[in-house]
Structures are given as C-alpha cells and as structure tokens.
Design an enzyme around this catalytic site. Structure first.
Site, PDB file in Angstrom:
ATOM      1  N   GLU A 231       0.931  -1.018   0.124  1.00 33.10           N
ATOM      2  CA  GLU A 231       0.040  -0.115   0.010  1.00 33.10           C
ATOM      3  C   GLU A 231       0.901   1.373  -0.101  1.00 33.10           C
ATOM      4  O   GLU A 231       0.393   2.305  -0.538  1.00 33.10           O
ATOM      5  CB  GLU A 231      -1.120   0.098   1.193  1.00 33.10           C
ATOM      6  CG  GLU A 231      -1.439  -1.309   1.654  1.00 33.10           C
ATOM      7  CD  GLU A 231      -2.997  -1.367   1.521  1.00 33.10           C
ATOM      8  OE1 GLU A 231      -3.462  -1.054   0.313  1.00 33.10           O
ATOM      9  OE2 GLU A 231      -3.657  -1.779   1.980  1.00 33.10           O
TER      10      GLU A 231
HETATM   11  N1  MCN Z   1       7.173  -7.771   1.092  1.00 30.72           N
HETATM   12  C1  MCN Z   1       8.663  -8.058   1.252  1.00 30.72           C
HETATM   13  N2  MCN Z   1       9.344  -7.226   2.595  1.00 30.72           N
HETATM   14  C2  MCN Z   1       8.677  -6.425   3.181  1.00 30.72           C
HETATM   15  C3  MCN Z   1       7.259  -6.166   2.687  1.00 30.72           C
HETATM   16  C4  MCN Z   1       6.608  -6.969   2.111  1.00 30.72           C
HETATM   17  O1  MCN Z   1       9.207  -8.912   0.556  1.00 30.72           O
HETATM   18  N3  MCN Z   1       9.445  -5.864   4.119  1.00 30.72           N
HETATM   19  C5  MCN Z   1       6.423  -8.644   0.293  1.00 30.72           C
HETATM   20  C6  MCN Z   1       5.505  -9.473   0.888  1.00 30.72           C
HETATM   21  O2  MCN Z   1       5.914 -10.665   1.199  1.00 30.72           O
HETATM   22  C7  MCN Z   1       4.354  -9.549  -0.254  1.00 30.72           C
HETATM   23  C8  MCN Z   1       4.543  -8.015  -0.786  1.00 30.72           C
HETATM   24  O3  MCN Z   1       5.698  -7.702  -0.567  1.00 30.72           O
HETATM   25  O4  MCN Z   1       4.662 -10.509  -1.128  1.00 30.72           O
HETATM   26  C9  MCN Z   1       3.251  -7.139  -0.433  1.00 30.72           C
HETATM   27  O5  MCN Z   1       3.091  -7.357   1.272  1.00 30.72           O
HETATM   28  P1  MCN Z   1       2.139  -6.902   2.178  1.00 30.72           P
HETATM   29  O6  MCN Z   1       2.454  -5.143   1.768  1.00 30.72           O
HETATM   30  O7  MCN Z   1       2.237  -7.268   3.237  1.00 30.72           O
HETATM   31  O8  MCN Z   1       0.759  -6.949   1.282  1.00 30.72           O
HETATM   32  P2  MCN Z   1       0.038  -8.400   1.293  1.00 30.72           P
HETATM   33  O9  MCN Z   1       0.642  -9.421   0.915  1.00 30.72           O
HETATM   34  O10 MCN Z   1      -1.280  -8.209   2.255  1.00 30.72           O
HETATM   35  O11 MCN Z   1      -0.688  -7.952  -0.313  1.00 30.72           O
HETATM   36  C10 MCN Z   1      -1.716  -7.013  -0.555  1.00 30.72           C
HETATM   37  C11 MCN Z   1      -1.412  -5.639  -0.833  1.00 30.72           C
HETATM   38  C12 MCN Z   1      -2.441  -4.678  -1.360  1.00 30.72           C
HETATM   39  S1  MCN Z   1      -3.276  -4.484   0.220  1.00 30.72           S
HETATM   40  C13 MCN Z   1      -2.962  -4.681  -2.491  1.00 30.72           C
HETATM   41  S2  MCN Z   1      -4.391  -3.726  -2.839  1.00 30.72           S
HETATM   42  C14 MCN Z   1      -2.242  -5.177  -3.637  1.00 30.72           C
HETATM   43  C15 MCN Z   1      -0.686  -5.349  -3.112  1.00 30.72           C
HETATM   44  O12 MCN Z   1      -0.529  -6.021  -1.878  1.00 30.72           O
HETATM   45  N4  MCN Z   1      -2.593  -5.634  -4.392  1.00 30.72           N
HETATM   46  C16 MCN Z   1      -1.726  -5.925  -5.685  1.00 30.72           C
HETATM   47  N5  MCN Z   1       0.208  -5.409  -4.167  1.00 30.72           N
HETATM   48  C17 MCN Z   1      -0.207  -5.759  -5.337  1.00 30.72           C
HETATM   49  N6  MCN Z   1       0.395  -6.465  -6.278  1.00 30.72           N
HETATM   50  C18 MCN Z   1       0.042  -7.115  -7.381  1.00 30.72           C
HETATM   51  N7  MCN Z   1       1.086  -7.651  -8.432  1.00 30.72           N
HETATM   52  N8  MCN Z   1      -1.424  -7.087  -7.535  1.00 30.72           N
HETATM   53  C19 MCN Z   1      -2.118  -6.740  -6.693  1.00 30.72           C
HETATM   54  O13 MCN Z   1      -3.514  -6.736  -6.935  1.00 30.72           O
END
Ligand code: MCN
Ligand code: FES
Ligand code: FES
Length: 920
Positions: free
Chosen positions: A869
């Site tokens: 986000e």
């Molecule tokens: N990550 C990481 N290191 C961090 C933080 C996160 O490697 N320090 C990685 C996580 O492991 C994950 C990704 O980054 O693979 C996103 O992590 P996170 O922010 O926790 O989000 P979620 O896994 O809960 O995914 C949802 C988030 C949201 S809310 C939307 S909307 C969204 C998004 O991620 N929609 C997406 N990214 C997107 N990306 C793609 N390609 N398509 C969507 O629909």
C-alpha cells in the site's frame, strides 16, 4: 465453418473453425493454448499477443479469415519449456516481471519479436516498442520489464549467462532479502499458470456457463421479472432469480466494524425489489454455452420504475434526496476526531493558516484479468467456489447466510489471480456462482468481459475533504480541522472503515497535537466502494499534503524543509493518538534531501532553456498501517513430509508474491535443517485450511508472515534433538512426534479507534515513504507528465528485494494514473482500460529511483513491515505539488486532466483568482 490447417509452434494442425472466430478463441478454446490470455478483447492490452510470421499480433482482434493458410503462428508455449527457457523467460523471472503474470505471455511474445530483429535495443526503444504494441501491465510499473528485456538481450548476445541474472541463496542457504524467484515464476513465464478463465475451459463436461441479467439504470424499483422467453431459448438450463436463493439473498460486510445506521444486509445477491446501481445482477442464465447464456439473458424482461439516481455524495446529501435504502439515511455512518485541545484558538492566533477542499476520484482498479470464477458441489456435498477472492475466510462469512448454507457446507478457494489491487476484498461474483451451482445442481463458470469487469466491480470511494491547517510564527503546525464525506456507492460493506481511515491518515506524519474533525459515509447510486490499494489514505493525503504545501508557501518557507521541521519526533503521536512504532521519517527526508536539491536545480535549468514546457518538483509523505483495525490475527500450519515441508496459509495472492514470501518465511526458520527453498511447498488460500485473514491492508507480510514463522518455529522445536541436531522425517515418525504445527499471531496490543474521537492504537506496524516526482507541464495543452520519480521508503527488513522493488514501481505507476489520468465517473465514457486512463509504458518514467531505509520492526517477521500500500498513499499530491511548482497552477482534485491545468494557466494569464479552481 471451415476445415483448415493452422501452423502453430512449428506443427501443422487440422481444425474446424468458424471464419469469424478470433484467433485468440481458437488458440484458447479449440487448442487449449491458454498461454494466450484474453483481458480486453479490444486490442488495448496486448495480453493476447502471439507472433505471426515474425510480427506481434493481438489475437483477440484477429479473425480467422485474416489468418493466411501459410501463416506460421508462435505462442508462448512454443518458445521455451520449463527445462529449456527462452532468455526472455529467464530474465522475466529474475526481475520479478511476472507479478500476477496475466500480462506476461503477451509481453514476452512482443519482446521476442523486438529482440529477433534487434539484439541491442536501447531502453527507450524497448519502451517505445511496448507502447506501440499496446502492452499493458498494471502490476510492475514497467521498469522491471525493461530491465528484463535488456538482460535477455545481453544473454542473447552472449554477454551474460542465465546464472548471472538469476539470484541464488546466500552462502548460509538463506534467501531472505535476495532476489530469489517465485515458486510460480516458471509457470507464469511459460503461460501455464492457469487463471480462472483458463480453468473455466478445463471444467468437466456438462459445466453450465453463466450470463447475468444486469441493470442498465442506476436506481429503480423492480416491478416484475419475466423469464418466460429466456427459458425457451436454445441451450438454457435454468433462469435463476431471487426466488431461487435459499438463504437471506444478501451479502453483509459489517464483519469487522458493526457501527453503522443500517443493519449491514443492504446488498442483494440477486435484486428483488430495487436496483441500487448500474450493473446490479437481477437474474442469472445457466446454459450449455456462454453464447447461449448471453443470448437468453438478453431476453429476460425486467419491468422497472426508474428513480432519481444520486451519482455523487453531493447529490445524495442534497436535502430533497430520497433514502437509497429506505429507513436508513444516505449519510449512514459518522466518524469524529478529537485529539488534544480545542482547535479554534490556534486558528485565531495562527501565524498562517489554510482552508482548502480537495476531491479524490472514483479511481478504477484496472486489474487486467476480468473477474471470473467457478462453483460446484463436491462429492461430500460441499459447495465449492473458486474465484479471485483475496479474503476467502472473510467472504465465507459474508456470503454464507445469503446462500442459506451451514458454514461447513461452503468452501472457498482462490484461483491464480491476475491482479485485484483490492477490488476483490469485496466478494463480487462468489455468491452468484454459489446460487447458480445450488439452483442447477451442476458445475458452473462465469467470466466477465472487461466492460462488466469495469462497470460492475467496486471502486475507490471518492472523498471530499475540507481541511484547515494552522501554524505558529516558527512555522510549527498547531492545529488541524477536517470535515469530510465519502461517496461509498450503495452498499455499506467496509464503508465505515474507509471513513475512519480519513481520521487515521489526514495529517499523519506530522507533529500535530490538536485535531478536530467529522466525517460521514454517504450512500450513492454510483459504483459500490471497495478496498483499493492504500485504502482510504490517498483521499487523506491529497488533502493534508496539498494543505501543508500551501502553508509552507504562506510562511515563505521551502515545502521540503517546512515539512521536515514538522515531522513526527520522539514525543509525537499519530492522529489517533498512537505512538509510532519507529521514528524513521526524519531519516527518510535526510536521505532524499540531496535528490530534492538536485531536482530543483535540474528543473531550474530546464525552465531557463524552455518557454513552452516547464518542470517542477513536488514533495509529499505517505504512511499506512499494516493490519485491519484493532487486534487482528492470522493462523498458519507447517507440516513435515518425507521430502520437505508444506506451508498451509490463508495468504491470498493478488500477484504481490504471497507464494515466495510464505516460502521464504518458513525457509528462513527451517533452513538450519538443511531444507532447500524448493522443498518448502505451499497450500494457500482455502477455507478448509488455516484462516490467514484477507490479503488487504498490507497486513499479510506481517500477519501471515508471523503466523508462518511461529508455525515453523514450533516445527523446528519439535525436530530439535537434545544434542541440537534435527530429527528426520523417519525419526519424527518413529518417535511418534506430531508432524504438523498450527501457529497463530495476534496484534494483541492494538485497539479499535473510537467512533467519536478516532483515538486508539489500530495498527502494530506502519510503512513510511517520501515521494519526489519531477513533472513537466506543456503550457500550450496543459498536459502534465512525470519525467522522473525518486522515493525514499522504509518497509522494515526486505523479505524479497525483487518483490519490494516491484511493489513500489507498480504502486507509483498507479499513483501517476491517479494523479493525472484515471477515473471511473462517466458510465458512458469510462468503460475500457484505455478510456479509464490506465498508464501505458510511456506514461510512466523509466527513471525511478528508490532509496531504502530498513528499520527493523520489533513486531514484524524478521523485522519486516508490509509494502503493497505504501507507494500509493501519497504520490498524487506530490505530483500536483510539482505541477504547481512547474507552472503556478494549484489543482485540488484528481485526476488533473490537461483541461483543468490549461484552465488554470489561462486563469493565471488572465490574472483571475486561483480560488476558482477549487471544487465547490
Ligand atoms: N514484502 C517483502 N518485504 C517487506 C514487505 C513486504 O518482501 N518488507 C512482500 C510481501 O511478502 C508480499 C508483498 O511484498 O509479497 C506485499 O506485502 P504486503 O504489503 O504485506 O501485502 P499483502 O501480501 O497483504 O498483499 C496485499 C497488498 C494490497 S493490500 C494490495 S491492494 C495489492 C498489493 O499488495 N494488490 C496487488 N500488491 C499488489 N501487487 C500486485 N501485483 N497485484 C495486486 O493486485
Ligand atoms: Fe487482446 Fe487485450 S489486446 S486481450
Ligand atoms: Fe503485469 Fe500483473 S504482472 S498485469
């Protein structure tokens, strides 16, 4: 129909096809070459690109009669296999080019043609090529794709080897923080990752195909539904209406926040008495083919009494507006903010203050893969729904009573998903699929076209925010007042939360002790409000990040430095009174400061040399919380098998990389046992598995990640022998030690925010980002273009570098769209990807620089926060601030279309007051 040959992937095939059928349909439906993806059916997205006689061709707009008998067709299935990948496929994996992967085959086929003719293209040539061939990607922001083509070209020239571009585990075996590839990467780059529409083609014989009868008006009373003619149409099995729904026939979304003036059951599965918005489903036709189902759907007659449609918050709040849900006021939820002292005296004694109103648009998600799904009753009598759900357990609770099933008789599983960006936080077609499977007793599939996908899925809720901000003579912020509403469309699901988000994020990032505000959620007849990446915060930051820019100017201070001296410090709390978990904003500003002054210098030089175009630099900050409000939690399970481990997790994958991160989290704990990453297998997003909670609110890396970490730690403990070595599978079995461990992680210290004051500790961890775009404005046309984007970001420990880079590039690209082009307002106009303003490759700069600060979060798995986000919290006010810096025109609403900027330029030229540009 005709018998003809088709040379596909070097082999002559005999087929009987309709001359008017598209090549895409023939490849997909007759030959099951589903690597040719169909997203727009209109030549706009390039997902269906195949190569014919050395040229990239969009198969969705190529009828068979235009394919010559001698044509040699190559599809993604013909250029490489998992054991023998094409350099482009290798490079795509290495650069995280396949996030959701739905655009991947089309891009690779397009790039192949370029590299077949030019193995040394420049980056600009690659970008121009993709732009010309209309290859769209919504996930990656394009830069990783250009990187991939450059590396593939280097491999083809013999200058690099596959091993040089693919990242390996570190010496200690860890893949944490590397650019290790996703478990799904090979399938995505070879076109074998089956999305829902691909699965629909592989469903068992007898599967019924569904078509919806949808409202073509936005607000009406239903007087009658006549299905008689439709029922006699060829191939029709059943026409299903509300009468066939066994349960409550309603969906509720007040699962997490039961504080609104309605009862939360306001969204029908199939409309009975009223149409609440354009596209609302009134009936479902189940037939033997899609064509038959659609033809019959056209014959269902719906007798309507059309009512006035309230298409904005302004209209629905008008004194004479009728209640959209009779008995519930259109403004159905109110949220207050009360922090610190009464704000009025601070305004009375302020050295400067601003009072502006901003309007953030109904941004469409523009995920490329249209909504789709399947349903069937399994051998145990369980209704099983396969869809793009990013909240399988949440959706189970939302639709189960509506279907009239006991909970154990409903199972939801996520299909491989071609992007959602949050629209699938709401159940879209799940209940419709369920109703149809139950009513017919047969397997069913439903695939929306792009028109339905755009017009009948949720959108970002537009917000109208009045903000007043004051500072003292030292330029220190003293008080903020806000008054806002959100247009949430007709359905209340999650409407309270998005309204609360304004209280949580307007003014976030700054030391602000005194806040008063009030906001409301408003029902309208426009598209229902759904989650969208950075949910709620782009509305907030549009207001506070423009307001602070103006205040800086009033104080005669530089906007960057004015922000800097007002950032959170050791004594600050967030707008909800929570102490930030880490203090990183000053460092993020310090990191990016040299870039800011370089950018200012660059823009000044450009402006001195140009009269027709002007450039400016803008600043903003963005913050977002990881989690659903309050004591959110996730569960996971780690199981030992003879060959490694299996992680069971509810972590839904939109394309963000849940697979790789789930694998990494478990592997990082278990690698001491000698297990390789590829021996950690995954079972994800199934309501018959652990409840991970929805993949929204950038919560999963923290919550699902921690739950997996905890489960893996339990497993490791069970495996540990007294001498510190680890038991093998056989030893575990021999000693009768359990082979599966269920872990859970709860944000126990979090609390809900009060509806009266918004005070509370809603999130355990936050993400922080500073945005610095350079924007060029054409003084003749008013067109604005982002030419460079620099950002500094702290998302804690990086779990996978390619993933995090990709999330930021992709989020910034969506921010550019939000700022300058994207909208879903006009139901006649905003109905295709292009017409909704999706950025093409040339609309996003190649020059994007990310500066990372990795501050370990005490509660994050291995110190990580989330990331998804963050990049879409506040890139757009920075772009609008840059427009102002470039040409002196202040824009208060997005998208800042050329007309609005041009009007501002004309107004400036005519010395008309800039205030006219503010929305009413
Ligand atoms: N990550 C990481 N290191 C961090 C933080 C996160 O490697 N320090 C990685 C996580 O492991 C994950 C990704 O980054 O693979 C996103 O992590 P996170 O922010 O926790 O989000 P979620 O896994 O809960 O995914 C949802 C988030 C949201 S809310 C939307 S909307 C969204 C998004 O991620 N929609 C997406 N990214 C997107 N990306 C793609 N390609 N398509 C969507 O629909
Ligand atoms: Fe063919 Fe989009 S261009 S599906
Ligand atoms: Fe390009 Fe998802 S990876 S659209």
């Amino acid at each position: 129909m005709k018998r003809r040959t088709l040379n596909v992937n070097g082999v002559e095939r005999w087929l009987v096809v309709d001359d008017d059928a598209t090549l895409a349909d023939v490849l997909r439906e007759k030959m099951l070459l589903t690597g040719c993806k169909v997203c727009c059916e209109d030549g706009q997205c390039g997902a269906c690109t195949v190569v014919i006689d050395g040229k990239p061709i969009r198969a969705c707009t190529t009828p068979m009669h235009k394919v010559s008998p001698s044509a040699r067709i190559t599809t993604i299935e013909g250029i490489g296999t998992p054991e023998n990948l094409h350099p482009l496929q290798i490079a795509w994996m290495a650069h995280g080019g396949a996030q959701c992967g739905v655009c991947t085959p089309g891009f690779i086929m397009s790039a192949k043609v370029l590299l077949d003719t030019n193995t040394s293209p420049t980056r600009e040539q690659v970008r121009a090529w993709f732009n010309r061939n209309r290859n769209l990607c919504r996930c990656t922001g394009y830069k990783p794709l250009i990187d991939a083509v450059m590396d593939a070209a280097a491999i083809m020239r013999g200058e690099k080897r596959a091993e040089d571009v693919l990242d390996k585990p570190k010496e200690d075996g860890s893949i944490l923080g590397t650019r290790y590839i996703r478990p799904s990467a090979v399938a995505k780059v070879t076109g074998t990752w089956d999305f829902g529409a691909d699965l629909a083609l592989r469903m068992p014989e007898g599967t019924l195909r569904l078509a919806l009868v949808q409202a073509k008006v936005s607000h009406a009373l239903i007087k009658g539904i006549d299905t008689s003619e439709a029922e006699t149409m060829p191939g029709v099995e059943k026409v299903i209406t509300w009468k066939d729904v066994a349960g409550k026939n309603a969906i509720t979304g007040l699962i997490t926040f039961p504080t609104n003036k309605g009862d939360g059951w306001d969204r029908p599965i199939l409309c009975k008495e009223k149409v609440f918005q354009f596209g609302d489903a009134i009936a479902i036709v189940a037939a033997d083919t899609v064509e038959h189902a659609r033809a019959a759907a056209d014959k269902v007659k719906v007798d309507l009494e059309v009512l006035p449609a309230y298409m904005s918050g302004f209209a629905a709040l008008a004194p004479d507006a009728i209640e959209i849900h009779p008995g519930v006021p259109n403004a159905y939820y109110e949220q207050g903010v009360v922090k610190g002292q009464d704000t009025r005296p601070f305004f009375d004694s302020a050295a400067a203050s601003v009072d502006i109103t901003t309007y953030c648009s109904r941004q469409p998600h523009l995920h490329l893969e249209p909504d789709c799904g399947e349903a069937f009753v399994d051998d145990d009598g369980v209704l099983t729904i396969l869809s793009k759900s990013i909240g399988v357990h949440l959706h189970h609770a939302m639709i189960c009573p509506g279907l009239g099933l006991p909970p154990e008789k409903l199972r939801l599983i996520q299909n491989p998903t071609g992007g959602t960006f949050g629209y699938k936080f709401s159940p879209t077609m799940e209940a419709l699929l369920g109703v149809a499977a139950l009513a017919t007793g047969k397997p069913v599939s439903l695939v929306y076209d792009q028109y339905q996908n755009i017009t009948y899925t949720g959108k970002r809720s537009p917000a109208n925010i009045n903000i007043r901000l004051a500072c003292d003579h030292d330029g220190k912020l003293t008080a903020m007042e806000t008054d806002w509403w959100l247009d949430h469309g007709p359905y209340s699901e999650f409407g309270d939360l998005v309204t609360l988000r304004q209280a949580q994020f307007t003014g976030a990032g700054y030391h602000l002790e005194n806040i008063r505000g009030r906001g409301r959620t408003v029902a309208t007849n426009h598209a229902w409000g759904s989650a969208f990446r950075a949910y709620g915060s782009p509305q907030s930051f549009l207001a506070s990040e423009i307001a602070i820019d103006i205040l800086a100017e009033k104080m005669g201070e530089d906007p960057f430095e004015f922000r800097y001296k007002n950032l959170y410090n050791e004594t600050s709390t967030t707008p909800t009174g929570q102490k930030p978990e880490v203090l990183v904003l000053p460092q993020l500003f310090d990191m990016i400061r040299p870039k800011y002054y370089e950018a200012k210098r660059r823009c000044a030089e450009f402006n001195a040399a140009n009269t027709e175009k002007k450039r400016g630099v803008g600043v903003s900050l963005g913050i977002y919380g990881c989690g659903l409000d309050g004591p959110d939690s996730s569960e996971a399970r780690v199981e030992m098998t003879p060959t490694g481990f299996v992680v069971h997790s509810g972590w839904e994958d939109h394309g963000q990389g849940a697979d790789l991160s789930a694998q990494t989290m478990a592997h990082e704990v278990l690698r001491v046992t000698g297990v390789r990453p590829e021996d950690v297998k995954l079972v994800m997003a199934d309501t018959f598995g652990p409840n991970g909670g929805p993949a929204g609110g950038s919560r999963s890396n923290v919550f699902c990640g921690n739950a997996i970490r905890v489960s893996a730690e339990m497993m490791l403990k069970a495996m540990t022998k007294p001498d510190g070595t680890y038991r093998t599978y056989k030893e575990m079995v021999a000693e009768n030690i359990p082979l599966a461990y269920d872990g859970k992680w709860v944000a126990a210290a979090c609390t809900d925010c009060s509806a009266d004051t918004a005070q509370g500790n809603p999130f355990p961890i936050y993400m922080y980002e500073v945005f610095l775009p350079e924007v060029e404005v054409d003084l003749e046309t008013g067109e604005a273009k982002v030419v460079k984007f620099t950002t500094s970001v702290d998302v804690g420990t990086i779990i996978n570098k390619a993933t995090v880079d990709g999330q930021i590039y992709g989020g910034l690209a969506q921010g550019i769209g939000l700022a300058l082009t994207e909208d879903f307002e006009d139901l006649e106009l905003h109905t295709t990807l292009r017409d909704c303003g999706i950025p093409y490759p040339k609309d996003v700069p190649d020059d994007i620089e990310i500066l990372y600060l990795e501050t370990k979060r005490p509660d994050g798995p291995f110190g990580a926060a989330g990331v998804g986000e963050a990049p879409l919290t506040a890139p757009h006010p920075a772009i609008l601030n840059a427009v102002y810096n470039a040409c002196g025109v202040r824009i208060f609403r997005v998208p800042a279309l050329p007309d609005a900027i041009k009007a501002g330029l004309d107004a400036l030229a005519g010395e008309t007051s800039r205030k006219n540009l503010e929305p009413a």
